[in-house]
Design a protein around this motif. Structure first.
Motif, PDB file in Angstrom:
ATOM      1  N   PHE A 111      -1.360   5.317   4.329  1.00  0.00           N
ATOM      2  CA  PHE A 111      -0.452   4.944   5.419  1.00  0.00           C
ATOM      3  C   PHE A 111       0.909   5.640   5.365  1.00  0.00           C
ATOM      4  O   PHE A 111       1.911   5.076   5.781  1.00  0.00           O
ATOM      5  CB  PHE A 111      -0.261   3.413   5.448  1.00  0.00           C
ATOM      6  CG  PHE A 111      -1.547   2.649   5.490  1.00  0.00           C
ATOM      7  CD1 PHE A 111      -2.376   2.715   6.599  1.00  0.00           C
ATOM      8  CD2 PHE A 111      -1.968   1.897   4.398  1.00  0.00           C
ATOM      9  CE1 PHE A 111      -3.587   2.022   6.640  1.00  0.00           C
ATOM     10  CE2 PHE A 111      -3.166   1.192   4.426  1.00  0.00           C
ATOM     11  CZ  PHE A 111      -3.983   1.265   5.553  1.00  0.00           C
ATOM     12  N   ILE A 112       0.941   6.890   4.886  1.00  0.00           N
ATOM     13  CA  ILE A 112       2.221   7.594   4.834  1.00  0.00           C
ATOM     14  C   ILE A 112       2.536   8.316   6.144  1.00  0.00           C
ATOM     15  O   ILE A 112       3.709   8.526   6.466  1.00  0.00           O
ATOM     16  CB  ILE A 112       2.298   8.588   3.649  1.00  0.00           C
ATOM     17  CG1 ILE A 112       1.162   9.613   3.716  1.00  0.00           C
ATOM     18  CG2 ILE A 112       2.309   7.850   2.314  1.00  0.00           C
ATOM     19  CD1 ILE A 112       1.268  10.713   2.657  1.00  0.00           C
ATOM     20  N   ALA A 185      -6.467  -2.653  -5.034  1.00  0.00           N
ATOM     21  CA  ALA A 185      -5.417  -3.492  -4.445  1.00  0.00           C
ATOM     22  C   ALA A 185      -5.902  -4.189  -3.182  1.00  0.00           C
ATOM     23  O   ALA A 185      -5.428  -5.281  -2.845  1.00  0.00           O
ATOM     24  CB  ALA A 185      -4.184  -2.643  -4.131  1.00  0.00           C
ATOM     25  N   PHE A 186      -6.872  -3.584  -2.492  1.00  0.00           N
ATOM     26  CA  PHE A 186      -7.475  -4.224  -1.311  1.00  0.00           C
ATOM     27  C   PHE A 186      -8.533  -5.259  -1.705  1.00  0.00           C
ATOM     28  O   PHE A 186      -9.151  -5.876  -0.836  1.00  0.00           O
ATOM     29  CB  PHE A 186      -8.145  -3.168  -0.421  1.00  0.00           C
ATOM     30  CG  PHE A 186      -7.212  -2.165   0.191  1.00  0.00           C
ATOM     31  CD1 PHE A 186      -5.874  -2.469   0.426  1.00  0.00           C
ATOM     32  CD2 PHE A 186      -7.667  -0.899   0.542  1.00  0.00           C
ATOM     33  CE1 PHE A 186      -5.020  -1.537   1.002  1.00  0.00           C
ATOM     34  CE2 PHE A 186      -6.829   0.035   1.119  1.00  0.00           C
ATOM     35  CZ  PHE A 186      -5.494  -0.286   1.353  1.00  0.00           C
ATOM     36  N   ALA A 306      -0.049  -4.313   0.770  1.00  0.00           N
ATOM     37  CA  ALA A 306      -0.887  -4.616  -0.389  1.00  0.00           C
ATOM     38  C   ALA A 306      -0.947  -3.453  -1.371  1.00  0.00           C
ATOM     39  O   ALA A 306      -1.066  -3.642  -2.590  1.00  0.00           O
ATOM     40  CB  ALA A 306      -2.292  -4.985   0.072  1.00  0.00           C
ATOM     41  N   VAL A 307      -0.860  -2.236  -0.833  1.00  0.00           N
ATOM     42  CA  VAL A 307      -1.004  -1.058  -1.682  1.00  0.00           C
ATOM     43  C   VAL A 307       0.346  -0.509  -2.159  1.00  0.00           C
ATOM     44  O   VAL A 307       0.381   0.403  -3.000  1.00  0.00           O
ATOM     45  CB  VAL A 307      -1.811   0.034  -0.933  1.00  0.00           C
ATOM     46  CG1 VAL A 307      -0.928   0.832   0.004  1.00  0.00           C
ATOM     47  CG2 VAL A 307      -2.559   0.946  -1.896  1.00  0.00           C
ATOM     48  N   GLN A 308       1.447  -1.058  -1.685  1.00  0.00           N
ATOM     49  CA  GLN A 308       2.764  -0.531  -2.066  1.00  0.00           C
ATOM     50  C   GLN A 308       2.998  -0.543  -3.584  1.00  0.00           C
ATOM     51  O   GLN A 308       3.555   0.419  -4.134  1.00  0.00           O
ATOM     52  CB  GLN A 308       3.877  -1.309  -1.359  1.00  0.00           C
ATOM     53  CG  GLN A 308       5.274  -0.705  -1.553  1.00  0.00           C
ATOM     54  CD  GLN A 308       5.376   0.719  -1.027  1.00  0.00           C
ATOM     55  OE1 GLN A 308       4.906   1.016   0.067  1.00  0.00           O
ATOM     56  NE2 GLN A 308       5.976   1.609  -1.813  1.00  0.00           N
ATOM     57  N   PRO A 309       2.584  -1.588  -4.322  1.00  0.00           N
ATOM     58  CA  PRO A 309       2.759  -1.542  -5.781  1.00  0.00           C
ATOM     59  C   PRO A 309       2.037  -0.361  -6.442  1.00  0.00           C
ATOM     60  O   PRO A 309       2.513   0.180  -7.447  1.00  0.00           O
ATOM     61  CB  PRO A 309       2.168  -2.876  -6.248  1.00  0.00           C
ATOM     62  CG  PRO A 309       2.312  -3.783  -5.070  1.00  0.00           C
ATOM     63  CD  PRO A 309       2.077  -2.907  -3.882  1.00  0.00           C
ATOM     64  N   LYS A 313       3.871   2.469  -8.631  1.00  0.00           N
ATOM     65  CA  LYS A 313       3.422   2.720 -10.009  1.00  0.00           C
ATOM     66  C   LYS A 313       3.096   4.195 -10.227  1.00  0.00           C
ATOM     67  O   LYS A 313       3.537   4.799 -11.222  1.00  0.00           O
ATOM     68  CB  LYS A 313       2.193   1.859 -10.300  1.00  0.00           C
ATOM     69  CG  LYS A 313       1.540   2.145 -11.650  1.00  0.00           C
ATOM     70  CD  LYS A 313       0.228   1.383 -11.795  1.00  0.00           C
ATOM     71  CE  LYS A 313      -0.519   1.807 -13.052  1.00  0.00           C
ATOM     72  NZ  LYS A 313      -1.834   1.114 -13.163  1.00  0.00           N
ATOM     73  N   ILE A 314       2.326   4.773  -9.317  1.00  0.00           N
ATOM     74  CA  ILE A 314       1.911   6.168  -9.496  1.00  0.00           C
ATOM     75  C   ILE A 314       3.092   7.108  -9.320  1.00  0.00           C
ATOM     76  O   ILE A 314       3.235   8.088 -10.061  1.00  0.00           O
ATOM     77  CB  ILE A 314       0.753   6.500  -8.545  1.00  0.00           C
ATOM     78  CG1 ILE A 314      -0.497   5.710  -8.967  1.00  0.00           C
ATOM     79  CG2 ILE A 314       0.456   8.004  -8.531  1.00  0.00           C
ATOM     80  CD1 ILE A 314      -1.702   5.900  -8.094  1.00  0.00           C
ATOM     81  N   SER A 315       3.967   6.821  -8.372  1.00  0.00           N
ATOM     82  CA  SER A 315       5.155   7.653  -8.176  1.00  0.00           C
ATOM     83  C   SER A 315       6.002   7.713  -9.447  1.00  0.00           C
ATOM     84  O   SER A 315       6.544   8.765  -9.809  1.00  0.00           O
ATOM     85  CB  SER A 315       6.007   7.102  -7.028  1.00  0.00           C
ATOM     86  OG  SER A 315       5.347   7.205  -5.802  1.00  0.00           O
ATOM     87  N   ALA A 316       6.113   6.583 -10.150  1.00  0.00           N
ATOM     88  CA  ALA A 316       6.946   6.510 -11.357  1.00  0.00           C
ATOM     89  C   ALA A 316       6.413   7.372 -12.482  1.00  0.00           C
ATOM     90  O   ALA A 316       7.163   7.752 -13.399  1.00  0.00           O
ATOM     91  CB  ALA A 316       7.050   5.057 -11.821  1.00  0.00           C
TER      92      ALA A 316
END
Length: 338
Positions: A111-112, A185-186, A306-309, A313-316
């Motif tokens: 969803f970007i 996450a879904f 729902a998928v934002q975490p 996490k992956i971005s970090a």
């Protein structure tokens, strides 16, 4: 397999070649180009257009031989062949490049982008260029990107109309952390699996469903083993056109220029074919018996939250400067492109 011999184009190209490069600068070469898609897919149409243009530019000397339908292996195997110099070209999902440059995985975040034009602007901008610039260190050369389209979920159980409909579904996903964690996450049960194994897994109900662009769903006849197709549009898949650096370094500057120009001149055609074939594919899937449903905007927003975490996490775990560039380009694209 196709070996393109467009004679009229070659004759014209021979005339043009006289004014742009000497005979010594362009040698007779056969370029093996592999990909996963069938020959009725927009990726194959793009390969054919590239081949036609390159043949003309080189006076018939640079010939592309297409190996469609995973004939040369899966994307990781072909990527390895390019790095080892035993294959010349590959059009692969940027997802598979995340195995060598993890930051390519940013393009897989759900969803970007909302439109094909936004997706295109993202990879044609500073972020897309930065990723291509990083490839030569990994034995690869990137010519640019082609779009495959938005990915949508199919399954044999029920329509996906809300977040809760994912619960417990065994869904084949690309063997990639973004896809595995996103569908977890879904509350689905994501199963990593090579694409070549997917039809059989759907047929035997080893998995309940999968997610791909409409064109891939149609071309691979998933309608034969799937009942429901839901317009989740969760991710836009990009293909990247890559060349073996070992092969690239053998080319003269004139040949390298022709290769880049062939990509540049085929890009708009391939983009238009993706648009046309996507519209056609959805109609054909319904005509062949699949039950289609749209997903309400508020439900897509629930999926995004729902998928934002997972995104955080992956971005970090990725290079901060690249993540910063990606987010800046994403903001720009969302403001400037509809």
């Amino acid at each position: 397999m196709k070996l393109f011999t467009v004679l009229s184009a070659a004759v014209l190209g021979g005339a043009l070649l006289v004014g742009t490069a000497s005979a010594q600068e362009v040698q007779e070469r056969t370029i093996r180009w592999g990909h996963l898609n069938n020959t009725d897919h927009p990726v194959s149409f793009g390969v054919q257009k590239f081949a036609e243009i390159l043949l003309a530019k080189s006076g018939g000397k640079l010939k592309v031989r297409e190996f469609a339908s995973s004939q040369l292996g899966n994307e990781l195997q072909q990527q390895s062949a390019l790095r080892g110099g035993t294959q010349e070209m590959l059009s692969a999902s940027t997802t598979s490049l995340a195995t060598v440059i993890p930051e390519f995985g940013l393009l897989d975040f759900p969803f970007i982008v909302n439109t094909t034009d936004q997706a295109d602007a993202l990879v044609q901008g500073a972020f897309g260029k930065a990723m291509i610039d990083a490839l030569p260190q990994r034995g690869l050369v990137g010519l640019g990107y082609w779009g495959l389209g938005f990915r949508n979920v199919t399954n044999s159980k029920h329509p996906i109309a809300k977040l809760e409909d994912f619960a417990g579904l065994k869904l084949r996903v690309i063997p990639n952390p973004v896809y595995l964690e996103s569908f977890s996450a879904f509350k689905a049960n994501p199963i990593p699996m090579a694409f070549g194994e997917l039809y059989s897994a759907l047929e035997t109900r080893t998995v309940d469903g999968q997610e791909n662009p409409y064109t891939v769903i149609l071309s691979n006849k998933f309608f034969e083993v799937q009942k429901y197709v839901s317009a989740t549009g969760h991710t836009f898949t990009e293909n990247i056109i890559i060349v073996s650096k070992i092969f690239w370094d053998k080319l003269s500057p004139a040949e390298q220029k022709m290769m880049q120009e062939a990509y540049n001149e085929s890009r708009a055609y391939q983009k238009e074919q993706t648009r046309l074939q996507t519209e056609k594919a959805l109609s054909e899937l319904q005509a062949k018996g699949m039950t289609y449903n749209a997903v309400a905007p508020e439900e897509l927003e629930r999926m995004r939250k729902a998928v934002q975490p997972v995104v955080d996490k992956i971005s970090a775990a990725l290079k901060p400067d690249t993540v910063k560039l990606f987010n800046a380009e994403l903001d720009r694209v969302r403001k400037e492109v509809k």
